[in-house]
Scaffold this motif. Structure first.
Motif, PDB file in Angstrom:
ATOM      1  N   GLN A  25       0.823  -1.215   0.000  1.00 34.84           N
ATOM      2  CA  GLN A  25       0.000   0.000   0.000  1.00 34.84           C
ATOM      3  C   GLN A  25       0.857   1.266   0.000  1.00 34.84           C
ATOM      4  O   GLN A  25       1.884   1.300   0.671  1.00 34.84           O
ATOM      5  CB  GLN A  25      -0.851   0.043   1.259  1.00 34.84           C
ATOM      6  N   THR A  27       0.792   3.897   1.687  1.00 35.16           N
ATOM      7  CA  THR A  27       0.321   4.646   2.867  1.00 35.16           C
ATOM      8  C   THR A  27       1.461   5.376   3.575  1.00 35.16           C
ATOM      9  O   THR A  27       1.284   5.853   4.694  1.00 35.16           O
ATOM     10  CB  THR A  27      -0.390   3.682   3.847  1.00 35.16           C
ATOM     11  N   GLY A  33      10.423  -2.769   8.072  1.00 34.88           N
ATOM     12  CA  GLY A  33       9.574  -3.967   8.131  1.00 34.88           C
ATOM     13  C   GLY A  33       9.093  -4.365   6.743  1.00 34.88           C
ATOM     14  O   GLY A  33       9.204  -5.520   6.341  1.00 34.88           O
ATOM     15  N   ASN A  34       8.565  -3.407   5.978  1.00 36.16           N
ATOM     16  CA  ASN A  34       8.137  -3.692   4.605  1.00 36.16           C
ATOM     17  C   ASN A  34       9.315  -4.195   3.775  1.00 36.16           C
ATOM     18  O   ASN A  34       9.179  -5.093   2.951  1.00 36.16           O
ATOM     19  CB  ASN A  34       7.591  -2.431   3.908  1.00 36.16           C
ATOM     20  N   ASP A 163       1.725 -11.905   9.122  1.00 34.89           N
ATOM     21  CA  ASP A 163       0.510 -11.094   9.153  1.00 34.89           C
ATOM     22  C   ASP A 163      -0.368 -11.284   7.923  1.00 34.89           C
ATOM     23  O   ASP A 163      -1.450 -10.727   7.835  1.00 34.89           O
ATOM     24  CB  ASP A 163       0.877  -9.612   9.333  1.00 34.89           C
ATOM     25  N   GLN A 164       0.094 -12.060   6.939  1.00 30.35           N
ATOM     26  CA  GLN A 164      -0.669 -12.156   5.691  1.00 30.35           C
ATOM     27  C   GLN A 164      -1.326 -13.527   5.477  1.00 30.35           C
ATOM     28  O   GLN A 164      -2.047 -13.713   4.506  1.00 30.35           O
ATOM     29  CB  GLN A 164       0.273 -11.878   4.504  1.00 30.35           C
ATOM     30  N   ALA A 198      10.395 -12.203   8.733  1.00 31.43           N
ATOM     31  CA  ALA A 198       8.954 -12.407   8.606  1.00 31.43           C
ATOM     32  C   ALA A 198       8.141 -11.330   9.315  1.00 31.43           C
ATOM     33  O   ALA A 198       7.113 -10.901   8.818  1.00 31.43           O
ATOM     34  CB  ALA A 198       8.582 -13.782   9.118  1.00 31.43           C
ATOM     35  N   ILE A 200       8.933  -7.711  11.518  1.00 29.11           N
ATOM     36  CA  ILE A 200       9.784  -6.749  12.209  1.00 29.11           C
ATOM     37  C   ILE A 200       8.876  -5.908  13.112  1.00 29.11           C
ATOM     38  O   ILE A 200       7.816  -5.456  12.688  1.00 29.11           O
ATOM     39  CB  ILE A 200      10.532  -5.839  11.189  1.00 29.11           C
ATOM     40  N   LYS A 209       3.710  -4.756  15.446  1.00 25.37           N
ATOM     41  CA  LYS A 209       4.558  -4.791  14.251  1.00 25.37           C
ATOM     42  C   LYS A 209       4.920  -3.368  13.814  1.00 25.37           C
ATOM     43  O   LYS A 209       4.194  -2.411  14.090  1.00 25.37           O
ATOM     44  CB  LYS A 209       3.891  -5.584  13.123  1.00 25.37           C
ATOM     45  N   MET A 210       6.068  -3.241  13.178  1.00 26.72           N
ATOM     46  CA  MET A 210       6.497  -1.938  12.666  1.00 26.72           C
ATOM     47  C   MET A 210       5.574  -1.570  11.506  1.00 26.72           C
ATOM     48  O   MET A 210       5.376  -2.375  10.604  1.00 26.72           O
ATOM     49  CB  MET A 210       7.951  -2.038  12.185  1.00 26.72           C
ATOM     50  N   SER A 211       4.982  -0.367  11.542  1.00 28.77           N
ATOM     51  CA  SER A 211       4.028   0.063  10.502  1.00 28.77           C
ATOM     52  C   SER A 211       4.386   1.432   9.983  1.00 28.77           C
ATOM     53  O   SER A 211       4.751   2.318  10.761  1.00 28.77           O
ATOM     54  CB  SER A 211       2.620   0.158  11.089  1.00 28.77           C
ATOM     55  N   LYS A 212       4.200   1.618   8.671  1.00 26.88           N
ATOM     56  CA  LYS A 212       4.550   2.924   8.093  1.00 26.88           C
ATOM     57  C   LYS A 212       3.577   4.019   8.496  1.00 26.88           C
ATOM     58  O   LYS A 212       3.906   5.194   8.422  1.00 26.88           O
ATOM     59  CB  LYS A 212       4.707   2.837   6.575  1.00 26.88           C
ATOM     60  N   SER A 213       2.356   3.644   8.918  1.00 30.25           N
ATOM     61  CA  SER A 213       1.415   4.694   9.304  1.00 30.25           C
ATOM     62  C   SER A 213       1.441   4.966  10.817  1.00 30.25           C
ATOM     63  O   SER A 213       0.587   5.686  11.325  1.00 30.25           O
ATOM     64  CB  SER A 213       0.002   4.320   8.841  1.00 30.25           C
TER      65      SER A 213
HETATM   66  N1  AQP Z   1       6.588  -5.058  10.353  1.00 30.23           N
HETATM   67  C1  AQP Z   1       6.627  -5.853   9.291  1.00 30.23           C
HETATM   68  N2  AQP Z   1       7.464  -6.909   9.257  1.00 30.23           N
HETATM   69  C2  AQP Z   1       7.512  -7.708   8.177  1.00 30.23           C
HETATM   70  N3  AQP Z   1       6.764  -7.521   7.056  1.00 30.23           N
HETATM   71  C3  AQP Z   1       5.923  -6.475   7.044  1.00 30.23           C
HETATM   72  N4  AQP Z   1       5.040  -6.010   6.120  1.00 30.23           N
HETATM   73  C4  AQP Z   1       4.433  -4.918   6.603  1.00 30.23           C
HETATM   74  N5  AQP Z   1       4.887  -4.625   7.836  1.00 30.23           N
HETATM   75  C5  AQP Z   1       5.809  -5.585   8.150  1.00 30.23           C
HETATM   76  C6  AQP Z   1       4.834  -6.613   4.811  1.00 30.23           C
HETATM   77  O1  AQP Z   1       4.891  -5.581   3.846  1.00 30.23           O
HETATM   78  C7  AQP Z   1       4.033  -5.923   2.748  1.00 30.23           C
HETATM   79  C8  AQP Z   1       3.220  -4.743   2.336  1.00 30.23           C
HETATM   80  O2  AQP Z   1       2.395  -4.335   3.388  1.00 30.23           O
HETATM   81  P1  AQP Z   1       1.269  -3.244   3.137  1.00 30.23           P
HETATM   82  O3  AQP Z   1       1.855  -1.921   2.975  1.00 30.23           O
HETATM   83  O4  AQP Z   1       0.401  -3.649   2.013  1.00 30.23           O
HETATM   84  O5  AQP Z   1       0.364  -3.290   4.387  1.00 30.23           O
HETATM   85  P2  AQP Z   1       0.690  -3.480   5.877  1.00 30.23           P
HETATM   86  O6  AQP Z   1       1.054  -4.895   6.160  1.00 30.23           O
HETATM   87  O7  AQP Z   1      -0.507  -2.947   6.591  1.00 30.23           O
HETATM   88  O8  AQP Z   1       1.968  -2.568   6.098  1.00 30.23           O
HETATM   89  P3  AQP Z   1       2.111  -1.377   7.108  1.00 30.23           P
HETATM   90  O9  AQP Z   1       3.486  -0.837   6.929  1.00 30.23           O
HETATM   91  O10 AQP Z   1       1.724  -1.782   8.486  1.00 30.23           O
HETATM   92  O11 AQP Z   1       1.096  -0.350   6.496  1.00 30.23           O
HETATM   93  P4  AQP Z   1      -0.036   0.480   7.225  1.00 30.23           P
HETATM   94  O12 AQP Z   1       0.692   1.191   8.350  1.00 30.23           O
HETATM   95  O13 AQP Z   1      -0.558   1.401   6.192  1.00 30.23           O
HETATM   96  O14 AQP Z   1      -1.073  -0.478   7.704  1.00 30.23           O
HETATM   97  C9  AQP Z   1       3.200  -7.108   3.178  1.00 30.23           C
HETATM   98  O15 AQP Z   1       3.709  -8.270   2.542  1.00 30.23           O
HETATM   99  C10 AQP Z   1       3.436  -7.188   4.668  1.00 30.23           C
HETATM  100  O16 AQP Z   1       3.403  -8.530   5.134  1.00 30.23           O
END
Ligand code: AQP
Length: 344
Positions: A25, A27, A33-34, A163-164, A198, A200, A209-213
């Motif tokens: 995404q 976002t 992490g991504n 998470d997927q 797998a 982060i 989990k580490m998230s970009k948002s």
């Molecule tokens: N912390 C993480 N550790 C390992 N893998 C991660 N992914 C996301 N966060 C981690 C993997 O990145 C891919 C794309 O993710 P995404 O952007 O479609 O959605 P997400 O999982 O919701 O990622 P974010 O960073 O947490 O986004 P926001 O903050 O917008 O919800 C996926 O393959 C995911 O497994």
């Protein structure tokens, strides 16, 4: 600019390479992490598989976005994929909303998705709790769109981190349901298990989990952070009150740092424990920060080069949309025919 040929995922011979697909995404700037959990592995898998990677901009709409910011984030995310080594000459790279078939098949599959299954999705529960003022229908039905994203390209594998898994299970269930009613419509994809990196975790709350948002910028490493910013964020990372660097249940912060260090350097946990025996957390955090900064340096440099030529990026995603539409529409036409929609 020289025209870049996109790799058409379905025009493969019988001895074809297996097809792999994934999306991310727009976002925000990708996090470490991504990168470690997804995009870095995608760069490697494109050598052995026929890959399709896309920017999942339609999915980002389940949370309210500012239009101008979303546009910028989408083009930046596309450039980031390229900067991370996704090569349009090897893989199909595109933006989801540029391929109409995703939304169209998403609707069809929503009609074959069960309310009970949708309501059990962890992401729906998490995001509706986090955005209680905007629990929209898209947030609820996004797994049907995700199933469409995947099944349109008839992949053999979908790379899944921890998470997927639930998303792929949902997709497989829908595919099996449609196949059992109408005969062979979809290839049912298998999980391609990603071991390294797998999951982060956040640097500030290492059980999340580490998230970009994340609203706390110290909780994540953006892959475009400058080296000194990266080192400082690791210095501030939450750990525990002990002093020895070792991987053990309950030491979530240190475990996370060890996992990051191990994925990047290739060192095992035992090796890391030996190397840092007698040294404090300070030395270890500095080493982790420095190796992450070094790993991300080429990505940052390549991103700066790529974004200096916006027209070149646009040409790549237009070509990607064209090729992806061609592939996706073949599947969509097949589905429409099977379920009884009248041909034009
Ligand atoms: N912390 C993480 N550790 C390992 N893998 C991660 N992914 C996301 N966060 C981690 C993997 O990145 C891919 C794309 O993710 P995404 O952007 O479609 O959605 P997400 O999982 O919701 O990622 P974010 O960073 O947490 O986004 P926001 O903050 O917008 O919800 C996926 O393959 C995911 O497994």
């Amino acid at each position: 600019m020289e025209e870049v040929k996109q790799n058409p995922v379905q025009e493969a011979k019988p001895e074809r390479k297996k097809i792999m697909l994934s999306g991310i995404q727009p976002t925000g700037t990708f996090t470490l992490g991504n990168y470690l959990g997804a995009v870095r592995n995608w760069r490697q898998t494109q050598e052995d598989f026929q890959c399709a990677y896309f920017i999942a901009d339609l999915h980002s709409l389940t949370v309210r976005q500012e239009p101008a910011k979303l546009r910028k984030q989408s083009i930046d995310a596309f450039a980031l994929l390229l900067a991370c080594g996704i090569d349009p000459a090897k893989s199909l790279v595109f933006i989801q909303s540029h391929v109409h078939a995703h939304a169209e098949l998403g609707w069809i599959l929503a009609c074959y998705s069960m309310f009970g299954d949708l309501s059990r999705m962890t992401q729906f529960k998490d995001k509706s709790a986090k955005h209680a003022d905007n629990v929209n229908a898209g947030l609820f039905t996004y797994p049907a769109l995700m199933a469409a994203d995947i099944l349109l390209y008839q992949p053999d594998y979908v790379p899944v981190g921890e998470d997927q898994r639930q998303h792929l299970e949902f997709t497989r269930d829908v595919a099996v349901r449609m196949n059992s009613i109408y005969g062979s419509v979809f290839r049912v994809p298998d999980a391609y298990i990603v071991k390294a990196g797998a999951k982060i975790m956040s640097l500030q709350e290492p059980t999340k989990k580490m998230s970009k948002s994340d609203t706390n910028v110290n909780a994540f490493i953006s892959i475009l952070d400058e080296p000194n910013v990266i080192v400082n964020k690791f210095k501030r990372a939450v750990t525990d009150s002990e002093t020895s660097v070792c991987y053990r249940e309950g030491k979530d912060g240190i475990n996370n740092l060890m996992s990051i260090y191990s994925v990047i350097t290739g060192n095992t946990y035992e090796q890391i424990e030996r190397d840092f025996a007698g040294k404090g957390y300070g030395d270890f955090k500095k080493a982790v920060g420095e190796c992450v900064a070094e790993e991300l340096r080429p990505v940052r440099e390549r991103f700066a080069e790529l974004t200096a030529d916006k027209a070149a990026i646009e040409a790549i995603y237009r070509k990607g949309a064209e090729t992806a539409s061609h592939v996706a529409e073949r599947t969509l036409d097949k589905v429409k025919k099977k379920i009884g929609l009248l041909a034009k």
